[in-house]
Structure formats: structure tokens, C-alpha cells
Design an enzyme around this catalytic site. Structure first.
Site, PDB file in Angstrom:
ATOM      1  N   GLU A  12       0.880  -1.171   0.000  1.00 14.63           N
ATOM      2  CA  GLU A  12       0.000   0.000   0.000  1.00 14.63           C
ATOM      3  C   GLU A  12       0.911   1.212   0.000  1.00 14.63           C
ATOM      4  O   GLU A  12       1.609   1.452   0.987  1.00 14.63           O
ATOM      5  CB  GLU A  12      -0.882   0.018   1.256  1.00 14.63           C
ATOM      6  CG  GLU A  12      -1.794  -1.175   1.417  1.00 14.63           C
ATOM      7  CD  GLU A  12      -2.907  -1.212   0.400  1.00 14.63           C
ATOM      8  OE1 GLU A  12      -3.140  -0.188  -0.266  1.00 14.63           O
ATOM      9  OE2 GLU A  12      -3.528  -2.275   0.261  1.00 14.63           O
ATOM     10  N   CYS A  61      -3.137   8.283   3.441  1.00 11.26           N
ATOM     11  CA  CYS A  61      -2.825   7.812   2.089  1.00 11.26           C
ATOM     12  C   CYS A  61      -4.021   7.996   1.166  1.00 11.26           C
ATOM     13  O   CYS A  61      -3.868   8.090  -0.043  1.00 11.26           O
ATOM     14  CB  CYS A  61      -2.431   6.349   2.143  1.00 11.26           C
ATOM     15  SG  CYS A  61      -3.644   5.356   3.009  1.00 11.26           S
TER      16      CYS A  61
HETATM   17  P1  NAP Z   1       8.403   4.674   4.730  1.00 13.94           P
HETATM   18  O1  NAP Z   1       9.530   5.577   5.051  1.00 13.94           O
HETATM   19  O2  NAP Z   1       8.435   3.955   3.441  1.00 13.94           O
HETATM   20  O3  NAP Z   1       8.357   3.640   5.962  1.00 13.94           O
HETATM   21  C1  NAP Z   1       7.342   2.688   6.046  1.00 13.94           C
HETATM   22  C2  NAP Z   1       7.799   1.532   6.921  1.00 13.94           C
HETATM   23  O4  NAP Z   1       8.859   0.819   6.272  1.00 13.94           O
HETATM   24  C3  NAP Z   1       8.372   1.964   8.273  1.00 13.94           C
HETATM   25  O5  NAP Z   1       7.966   1.022   9.248  1.00 13.94           O
HETATM   26  C4  NAP Z   1       9.868   1.889   8.043  1.00 13.94           C
HETATM   27  O6  NAP Z   1      10.603   1.737   9.226  1.00 13.94           O
HETATM   28  C5  NAP Z   1       9.946   0.662   7.182  1.00 13.94           C
HETATM   29  N1  NAP Z   1      11.175   0.522   6.424  1.00 13.94           N
HETATM   30  C6  NAP Z   1      11.977   1.498   5.935  1.00 13.94           C
HETATM   31  N2  NAP Z   1      13.001   0.942   5.256  1.00 13.94           N
HETATM   32  C7  NAP Z   1      12.840  -0.407   5.320  1.00 13.94           C
HETATM   33  C8  NAP Z   1      13.595  -1.525   4.826  1.00 13.94           C
HETATM   34  N3  NAP Z   1      14.695  -1.366   4.102  1.00 13.94           N
HETATM   35  N4  NAP Z   1      13.146  -2.770   5.101  1.00 13.94           N
HETATM   36  C9  NAP Z   1      12.017  -2.951   5.819  1.00 13.94           C
HETATM   37  N5  NAP Z   1      11.278  -1.930   6.312  1.00 13.94           N
HETATM   38  C10 NAP Z   1      11.681  -0.675   6.066  1.00 13.94           C
HETATM   39  O7  NAP Z   1       7.010   5.414   4.773  1.00 13.94           O
HETATM   40  P2  NAP Z   1       6.468   6.460   5.864  1.00 13.94           P
HETATM   41  O8  NAP Z   1       7.227   7.718   5.674  1.00 13.94           O
HETATM   42  O9  NAP Z   1       6.430   5.832   7.216  1.00 13.94           O
HETATM   43  O10 NAP Z   1       4.951   6.638   5.403  1.00 13.94           O
HETATM   44  C11 NAP Z   1       4.510   7.637   4.516  1.00 13.94           C
HETATM   45  C12 NAP Z   1       4.116   7.049   3.190  1.00 13.94           C
HETATM   46  O11 NAP Z   1       3.258   5.935   3.373  1.00 13.94           O
HETATM   47  C13 NAP Z   1       3.312   8.016   2.327  1.00 13.94           C
HETATM   48  O12 NAP Z   1       3.879   8.059   1.054  1.00 13.94           O
HETATM   49  C14 NAP Z   1       1.915   7.431   2.244  1.00 13.94           C
HETATM   50  O13 NAP Z   1       1.227   7.646   1.058  1.00 13.94           O
HETATM   51  C15 NAP Z   1       2.174   5.983   2.440  1.00 13.94           C
HETATM   52  N6  NAP Z   1       0.995   5.373   3.042  1.00 13.94           N
HETATM   53  C16 NAP Z   1       0.214   4.547   2.300  1.00 13.94           C
HETATM   54  C17 NAP Z   1      -0.906   3.958   2.860  1.00 13.94           C
HETATM   55  C18 NAP Z   1      -1.795   3.026   2.077  1.00 13.94           C
HETATM   56  O14 NAP Z   1      -2.608   2.341   2.698  1.00 13.94           O
HETATM   57  N7  NAP Z   1      -1.704   2.957   0.774  1.00 13.94           N
HETATM   58  C19 NAP Z   1      -1.231   4.222   4.187  1.00 13.94           C
HETATM   59  C20 NAP Z   1      -0.427   5.073   4.913  1.00 13.94           C
HETATM   60  C21 NAP Z   1       0.690   5.642   4.328  1.00 13.94           C
HETATM   61  P3  NAP Z   1      11.281   2.998   9.967  1.00 13.94           P
HETATM   62  O15 NAP Z   1      10.178   3.884  10.391  1.00 13.94           O
HETATM   63  O16 NAP Z   1      12.002   2.366  11.096  1.00 13.94           O
HETATM   64  O17 NAP Z   1      12.172   3.635   8.945  1.00 13.94           O
END
Ligand code: NAP
Length: 522
Positions: free
Chosen positions: A255, A294
Site C-alpha cells: 500500500e 494515504c
Molecule cells: P516509509 O519511510 O516507506 O516507511 C514505512 C515503513 O517501512 C516503516 O515502518 C519503516 O521503518 C519501514 N522501512 C523502511 N526501510 C525499510 C527496509 N529497508 N526494510 C524494511 N522496512 C523498512 O514510509 P512512511 O514515511 O512511514 O509513510 C509515509 C508514506 O506511506 C506516504 O507516502 C503514504 O502515502 C504511504 N501510506 C500509504 C498507505 C496506504 O494504505 N496505501 C497508508 C499510509 C501511508 P522505519 O520507520 O524504522 O524507517
């Protein structure tokens, strides 16, 4: 305070100083998180080897009862969760409720749906199919719960609902949950898991959590595990392309970002209910959780003749929204979750401004109520207008994860549908029109490129569930840019946590297999 990890049946603190979690209003440090020293291989092994058998020893209805008990535990501790959401996410009460009460609602929904599945241990998919002239040899498809772990990697914006909307169908399916919340807001998720573990609701190993970096977690996935990821497209790419995920064909659900649209019908004019309903929904989507959803509306597609009327109506409402410290009860919109997100939003707005003009951005004197703008992570509501939608790129490509949206005029219905598709696959589109034929046409036109379409007219104006609200009954996910994933959709969510197999054999054998299964009805 360091957030404890719960793995291999034990609470353990990660080594070192870890990563700091902050109050986004006051800027103060509130906790630290570290997974340093966590043995991810052993932790996943414990979930698969102890949690999985414990859950699979129960039938669907028994596991559904566990979901009810989880919802009861969370309800009993609700006040503490609101306090954490205030301190760690800067959430006004109404924003925190969407996350916390949304989680409890979703758990209760799956508890009810699962209770109807009875004591069966696996699913039957369709009827027996004859494979030979003689009816003695036939086939039957069944779906078995996976014997691995559900690795749930979540974004920072829904620390409560983000976990439980995935954990509910996973646990109901009989698959143990291994939660990895986003570090920035992991406290709420961790506290909820702690409460559920302390209450002894689930079999040992059925629920684990790590707070902090994912470390080498993904190196240890197997073909029996699933990874359900919510977050940015870049991280999704890294997870999908991870060597162990590729080697074991580990199932991954994504997502990701989305450039969702709201569309005003060609006939709608100022003063009509549908015009007002669109304006209300846009303002709600921009300001609820400060636009950190999102599913939030990012593009507002309007007939060219109505552009200035729409811009003015939205501007007037945004100007009345009180932005500031959610400890003040007058405040309707809080900050972004961190200074890093504030900086990312500023960069995104700057990129959008190269293609769109500012309609409203709080003005040069913008000042959050009861907060120091230099310390806190506030972004004022920002409405932009784009004159050349078909020629624009950034407007359809850059998701500013904050209270930001762009008005996009269209010349014809066909052009409006084409503009919506420039988002390259989105989670949701909403359509506001009194023209029944247009409403139906738009719903069908947009369905292929959107995971969900909300069609609104005056008749359902006061009862619809909202553009951005994810209902457990309806699919959540979107094609292409939105990640290509599918979650929820009622019992459809169970498919991700089951593996289908075709059994070919003698009729009496298949009848025995079928008699012990339950078929999903949607
Ligand atoms: P993110 O930086 O991609 O992080 C998401 C998750 O992935 C966090 O738990 C992060 O951990 C983890 N992560 C990062 N690098 C990783 C790796 N190499 N291996 C495994 N896990 C890893 O996203 P965010 O900034 O938290 O969220 C914002 C984004 O999420 C926005 O773009 C939004 O559109 C999207 N979003 C989408 C939905 C949907 O349902 N479609 C819902 C909510 C948000 P850490 O925090 O420890 O880095």
C-alpha cells in the site's frame, strides 16, 4: 524510556541509544526505539513454530472470539492511547479517534464476520469439478492458512489502525503476526501490543513486535511468510526487490503513495447540494490528520467554469480552521508528525508551485495556536490551482503528505476521467453529481484505475462514510502507483493469508475434504 521489543516470547530492549521519538508540537524527546541485538531469525522462527500451531489448533470462530477479546482490551485502555497519540503524533482527539476507534471497529467487524465461519480449519473454494467422463475422479480447490508469519511493516500515520486492520484478518486466518511499526510513532502500537500480551489473550508466539530499524528482518523470510507493507513507493521497491523475498517468492502486499481525486460533476453549480458536499469533503480530507492519510484528496477535478467558485468556497473554510497545539480544545488541525515530514512537505509544495498557483496557504502571518512554529512541525493548509492539468506532471505525480491539494479544471467528462488516470493508479476517487447517469458512468470509468470509488449525491450526502475513511467491508488498495495491493474487503482479506491448492482424487475423498471446510460468502 526505551520501547521494549516482544520477540520469542520475551520483552527485550534493543542495545545502544536507538532512535528518538519526538513530540511534534513541543519538540521534546519522548522515547527511544532500538532493535539492535534482536535475533530476527529466531524471532520469526518462534512466531512460525509456536504461534502458528497455537492459532491453527483453533477454528475460525474460536479465533474470531480472540479478536473480540483484543478489541475489549484495547477499549479498556482507550484513554491511554489518546494520550500517546496526542504526545507522539500531535493528534487532536478526533484524529486520534479515527486511528484508535477505527482499529477497535475493524477488529469487531472481523470478529463478527469470523464467527459465522464456525469451527472449520480451512476454506473451500467453489464446487467439485469433474475431470473424467466418470464422476469418480474430480477436483476441489481448498485454501489452507499459511504456516509462516505475517510480517506487517507499517507507516507512521496510523500506528493503531495500521496494525489491527492487517492483524485482524491474519489472526482470523490462523497466521501469527510480526509487527514492525514505523519508528517515529511506534509507541502507540507498542503499548497496544503490550496490553494484549499482558492480558494473555492470544496463544504464545501469535503476536510479536519490534520497534526501531527493520535490521536484517527480511533476510530471514521464507516462502510461507507474507510481508504486508504500507509506506512510501521507494521503500516498497526495496522490499519487493529484496534477495530473500525474490528467492523464496515470498508474497508481498504493498500500500503506497496515491494521488487521489475528487470529481465535481459537469452539471454542479454553487448552491447545489453536490457542490457543497464536495467542498465539505475536500476540506475534511485536507485537515483531518493534517492530510497525512494515504487516501486523502490530492487533486480536485472541477468543471472549468466552476474553478474560481470552488477555490473560493474551499479557501473560506480552510481560513476558519484553527491550526495549532491539540492540547487547546479549539484546535481542529494539528502538526505533521515530525520536522522531517514538515521539510518533505515544504519541498513537495515548492515542486507543485512550479505548475500551480497558490489559492490559500495561511498567509505570511500564519502562526499555529499555542505553539512555537520554529520548534513544531506545522504546515498550513495549502490549496493550489493548476491551469494546465493535461500538461502538468508534478500535480499528478508528487504526493505531498500533508494538508495540501490542487484544484484542477477540466473541459469535458472524458478529459476529467483521463486526468484522474494521470495519477497512474490510485487508492480512491470520489464523484459528486446530481446526474444519476454521470455518477454511474464515472464510477465505472474510474473503477479500473482506482481501488475504491465513492459516488455521492444529495440523497446520501449525510450518510456516506467519507472519501478517505477505509471501511473494513470494502477493498482498500489501488493499482499501479498505489502499490497494486489489496487489503480488507470483508472476508476477501483472508485470501492473502491462505494458500490455494487443487485436490484431485476420488469423489468420496473430496467429499470428506469438502465436508470439513467452509466456503466464504461475501
Ligand atoms: P516509509 O519511510 O516507506 O516507511 C514505512 C515503513 O517501512 C516503516 O515502518 C519503516 O521503518 C519501514 N522501512 C523502511 N526501510 C525499510 C527496509 N529497508 N526494510 C524494511 N522496512 C523498512 O514510509 P512512511 O514515511 O512511514 O509513510 C509515509 C508514506 O506511506 C506516504 O507516502 C503514504 O502515502 C504511504 N501510506 C500509504 C498507505 C496506504 O494504505 N496505501 C497508508 C499510509 C501511508 P522505519 O520507520 O524504522 O524507517
Amino acid at each position: 524510556m526505551k520501547l521494549s521489543n516482544y520477540v520469542s516470547g520475551r520483552w527485550t530492549e534493543g542495545r545502544g541509544t536507538g532512535t528518538a521519538l519526538h513530540d511534534p508540537v513541543l519538540g521534546t524527546e519522548i522515547a527511544r526505539a532500538s532493535t539492535d541485538g534482536v535475533d530476527f531469525a529466531a524471532a520469526l522462527g518462534h512466531a512460525r513454530g509456536t504461534g502458528g500451531p497455537g492459532l491453527r489448533a483453533l477454528g475460525y470462530a474460536e479465533r474470531a472470539a480472540l479478536l473480540t477479546r483484543i478489541a475489549d482490551v484495547l477499549s479498556a485502555n482507550r484513554a491511554a492511547y489518546f494520550e500517546i497519540a496526542l504526545v507522539n503524533s500531535g493528534s487532536p482527539e478526533s484524529d486520534a479517534s479515527i486511528d484508535i476507534d477505527g482499529a477497535i471497529f475493524t477488529l469487531k467487524y472481523y470478529a463478527r464476520a469470523g464467527a459465522a465461519l464456525g469451527g472449520a480449519r480451512y476454506l473451500k473454494d467453489g464446487e467439485l469439478v469433474r475431470l473424467a467422463k466418470d464422476e469418480a475422479f474430480q477436483s476441489l480447490h481448498i485454501s489452507q492458512p499459511l504456516r509462516g508469519a505475517a510480517i506487517l511493516i507499517n507507516a507512521f500515520n496510523f500506528p493503531a489502525w495500521g496494525l489491527w486492520e492487517k492483524a485482524a484478518p491474519a489472526l482470523l486466518s490462523g497466521v501469527p503476526v510480526f509487527a514492525k511499526p514505523a519508528t517515529a510513532t511506534a509507541w502507540l502500537t507498542q503499548r497496544m501490543v503490550e496490553d494484549v500480551v499482558k492480558a494473555g489473550v492470544l496463544p504464545e508466539g501469535a503476536l510479536s513486535i519490534v520497534c526501531g530499524s527493520a535490521g536484517d528482518l527480511l533476510d530471514h523470510v521464507t516462502g510461507a511468510d507474507v510481508v504486508s507493507f504500507t509506506g512510501s513507493a521507494e521503500t516498497a521497491l526495496r522490499i519487493r526487490g529484496h534477495a530473500a523475498v525474490l528467492r523464496h517468492s515470498t508474497r508481498v502486499n504493498v500500500e503506497a503513495d496515491s494521488l487521489n481525486a475528487a470529481l465535481l460533476g459537469p452539471e454542479a453549480k454553487p448552491g447545489t447540494p453536490e457542490f457543497d458536499l464536495l467542498v465539505r469533503e475536500v476540506v475534511r480530507e485536507m485537515t483531518v490528520k493534517a492530510g497525512q492519510k494515504c487516501t486523502a484528496i490530492r487533486r480536485i477535478l472541477v468543471p472549468a467554469a466552476q474553478r474560481s467558485a470552488v477555490e473560493e468556497a474551499i479557501r473560506a473554510k480552510l481560513a476558519k480552521t484553527v491550526v495549532g497545539n491539540p492540547r487547546n480544545k479549539d484546535v481542529r488541525m494539528g502538526p505533521l508528525v515530525s520536522k522531517a515530514q514538515q521539510q518533505a512537505a515544504a519541498e513537495g509544495i515548492a515542486a507543485l508551485k512550479r505548475e500551480a498557483s497558490v489559492v490559500y496557504d495561511g498567509g505570511p502571518d500564519f502562526k499555529p495556536l499555542d505553539a512555537d512554529a520554529a520548534i513544531a512541525a506545522f504546515v498550513p493548509s495549502t490549496l493550489l490551482g493548476c491551469s494546465d492539468a493535461p500538461g502538468a506532471r508534478a500535480v499528478h505525480d508528487i504526493e505531498v503528505f500533508g494538508p495540501v491539494a490542487t484544484v484542477v479544471p477540466y473541459a469535458s467528462a472524458e478529459q476529467a476521467f483521463a486526468i484522474a488516470r494521470l495519477g497512474q493508479g490510485s487508492l480512491v476517487a470520489s464523484v459528486f453529481s446530481a446526474d444519476a447517469q454521470f455518477l454511474a458512468q464515472a464510477a465505472v470509468e474510474l473503477a479500473e484505475s482506482h481501488g475504491r470509488v465513492l459516488a455521492v449525491n444529495a440523497a446520501i450526502g449525510s450518510m456516506h462514510t467519507g472519501h478517505g475513511n477505509v471501511m473494513p467491508q470494502c477493498l482498500h488498495g489501488g493499482p499501479g502507483r498505489a502499490g497494486g495491493g489489496e487489503e480488507l474487503g470483508g472476508l476477501r482479506a483472508l485470501a492473502f493469508y491462505h494458500r490455494r491448492s487443487a485436490i484431485q482424487g476420488p469423489l468420496d475423498c473430496l467429499n470428506t475434504v469438502a465436508a470439513q471446510a467452509v466456503e466464504l460468502r461475501y
